[in-house]
Design an enzyme around this catalytic site. Structure first.
Site, PDB file in Angstrom:
ATOM      1  N   ARG A   1      10.521   5.934  22.063  1.00 16.53           N
ATOM      2  CA  ARG A   1      10.466   5.950  23.532  1.00 16.53           C
ATOM      3  C   ARG A   1       9.070   6.327  24.051  1.00 16.53           C
ATOM      4  NH1 ARG A   1      15.933   8.651  25.774  1.00 16.53           N
ATOM      5  NH2 ARG A   1      17.437   7.170  24.949  1.00 16.53           N
TER       6      ARG A   1
ATOM      7  N   ASP B   1      20.242  12.296  40.136  1.00 17.77           N
ATOM      8  CA  ASP B   1      19.862  12.247  38.725  1.00 17.77           C
ATOM      9  C   ASP B   1      18.437  12.799  38.639  1.00 17.77           C
ATOM     10  OD1 ASP B   1      21.134  10.400  36.191  1.00 17.77           O
ATOM     11  OD2 ASP B   1      19.043  10.995  35.982  1.00 17.77           O
TER      12      ASP B   1
HETATM   13  C1  LIG Z   1      24.702   9.521  29.707  1.00 16.83           C
HETATM   14  S1  LIG Z   1      24.230   9.482  31.394  1.00 16.83           S
HETATM   15  C2  LIG Z   1      25.808   9.716  32.181  1.00 16.83           C
HETATM   16  C3  LIG Z   1      25.978   8.833  33.393  1.00 16.83           C
HETATM   17  C4  LIG Z   1      27.301   8.963  34.118  1.00 16.83           C
HETATM   18  N1  LIG Z   1      27.501  10.294  34.624  1.00 16.83           N
HETATM   19  C5  LIG Z   1      28.447   8.555  33.233  1.00 16.83           C
HETATM   20  O1  LIG Z   1      29.217   9.418  32.786  1.00 16.83           O
HETATM   21  O2  LIG Z   1      28.611   7.346  32.989  1.00 16.83           O
HETATM   22  C6  LIG Z   1      23.437  11.083  31.605  1.00 16.83           C
HETATM   23  C7  LIG Z   1      22.546  11.166  32.838  1.00 16.83           C
HETATM   24  O3  LIG Z   1      22.199  12.536  33.041  1.00 16.83           O
HETATM   25  C8  LIG Z   1      20.889  12.578  33.541  1.00 16.83           C
HETATM   26  N2  LIG Z   1      20.316  13.922  33.294  1.00 16.83           N
HETATM   27  C9  LIG Z   1      19.887  14.461  32.133  1.00 16.83           C
HETATM   28  N3  LIG Z   1      19.409  15.694  32.336  1.00 16.83           N
HETATM   29  C10 LIG Z   1      19.534  15.964  33.658  1.00 16.83           C
HETATM   30  C11 LIG Z   1      19.212  17.085  34.479  1.00 16.83           C
HETATM   31  N4  LIG Z   1      18.651  18.201  33.983  1.00 16.83           N
HETATM   32  N5  LIG Z   1      19.470  16.996  35.808  1.00 16.83           N
HETATM   33  C12 LIG Z   1      20.037  15.877  36.328  1.00 16.83           C
HETATM   34  N6  LIG Z   1      20.353  14.787  35.598  1.00 16.83           N
HETATM   35  C13 LIG Z   1      20.122  14.832  34.274  1.00 16.83           C
HETATM   36  C14 LIG Z   1      20.163  11.472  32.773  1.00 16.83           C
HETATM   37  O4  LIG Z   1      18.998  11.042  33.427  1.00 16.83           O
HETATM   38  C15 LIG Z   1      21.252  10.402  32.686  1.00 16.83           C
HETATM   39  O5  LIG Z   1      21.115   9.433  33.685  1.00 16.83           O
END
Ligand SMILES: C[S@@+](CC[C@H](N)C(=O)[O-])C[C@H]1O[C@@H](n2cnc3c(N)ncnc32)[C@H](O)[C@@H]1O
Length: 294
Positions: free
Chosen positions: A59, A161
């Site tokens: 990445r 996000d």
């Molecule tokens: C695997 S995705 C889950 C998406 C959705 N909630 C679902 O369940 O389909 C995880 C998301 O969490 C976000 N994320 C990770 N760390 C975070 C943080 N500290 N604060 C806010 N968002 C975060 C990532 O950018 C990513 O888009």
């Protein structure tokens, strides 16, 4: 409709494979990996296990190429020394954004019943706290429209996000057709526009659905969040898995504090919050309510 599928390489929770070979190989030392781990943990709470080393390389190497950097240590110095835009690119590169429409579909049936049970005139507020590319908050909007029997329901959805690139895609609300392949044809017709010409093969969420959702960047680790409760429902799904237990428990308590007295919190399928029983009580598969709620 904008054919915008190229900003960020598609990712899965499984992840990309090996680093590129040949002349393009950049030295990625243990110390570089440790530095990346420390930076992203301190900023976003994301824990990267040893097994993520190849993923991290593949990445970040894109960022090195984009910037013309010759090695990881100078790239990381640049990030650490406060190169603002690159700091955000660094964070965006290390998040995992797997999501889909109606993911963990049982939650949306529970949400529908919960919304139906609210007083008709009341404004229902829903926070989707790890919204990724938008499929989850738009599914929440579809559910509200259907449950409340109105194309303009009294619902406000805040979708946040940490990753600005996914938020930009979420705002576009444009998706490849195969992401909606399993959706009932009626729903597809009701909620999406089909792309034509250069947008053939894409669908876009209709404007009347899009206007129910507001996107904002928010780091769940920040000590202050730019939003206020109470929320009728909070979705914080499949993000806790990247955090350590201490962060998960602290976050669950903060979310509970923003929940309406009869509100519901939805977590992801592998996120067990049994250790915050004093504030949250399970009321379904990874669905929680206030421990003292009736
Ligand atoms: C695997 S995705 C889950 C998406 C959705 N909630 C679902 O369940 O389909 C995880 C998301 O969490 C976000 N994320 C990770 N760390 C975070 C943080 N500290 N604060 C806010 N968002 C975060 C990532 O950018 C990513 O888009």
């Amino acid at each position: 409709m904008v054919a915008d599928q190229s900003r960020k390489a598609a990712r899965t929770d499984v992840e990309e494979t090996a680093a590129p070979g040949g002349a393009d190989v950049f030295h990625f030392e243990d110390a570089d990996f440790e530095r990346v781990r420390k930076l992203i943990y301190q900023h976003a709470g994301i824990t990267l296990s040893d097994s993520k080393r190849t993923m991290v390389y593949s990445r970040l190497v894109r960022r090195l190429r984009a910037l013309g950097e010759s090695d990881f240590s100078s790239y990381l110095r640049r990030v650490q020394n406060g190169d603002g835009p690159e700091w955000q690119n660094f964070v965006n590169s290390l998040t995992t954004n797997l999501t889909s429409f109606y993911r963990e579909a049982h939650h949306f049936k529970i949400l529908a019943r919960h919304l139906e049970a609210q007083p008709a005139q009341s404004k229902k507020r829903i926070w989707c706290a790890a919204a990724s590319t938008g499929e989850e908050p738009y599914t929440i909007a579809f559910t509200a429209i259907e449950a409340l029997g109105s194309s303009n329901p009294a619902v406000e959805i805040v979708a946040s996000d940490i990753d600005t690139s996914v938020l930009a895609r979420a705002e576009q609300a444009t998706y490849p057709l195969d992401t909606v392949a399993k959706m009932e044809p009626e729903r597809l017709k009701h909620f999406f526009l089909r792309g034509k010409g250069t947008n053939e093969g894409l669908v876009r969420v209709k404007p009347e659905v899009r206007c129910l959702v507001t996107f904002k960047q928010l780091n769940l680790l920040d000590s202050r969040w730019p939003l206020e409760g109470p929320f009728t429902a909070i979705f914080c799904r499949n993000v806790m898995i990247y955090f350590d237990k201490e962060t998960q428990l602290k976050l669950a308590r903060r979310l509970a504090a923003l929940l309406a007295p009869d509100g519901l919190i939805f977590f992801g399928h592998s996120e067990n919050l049994s250790q915050v029983r004093d504030v949250l009580e399970s009321c379904g598969q990874t669905v929680y309510k206030h421990a003292n709620a009736r």
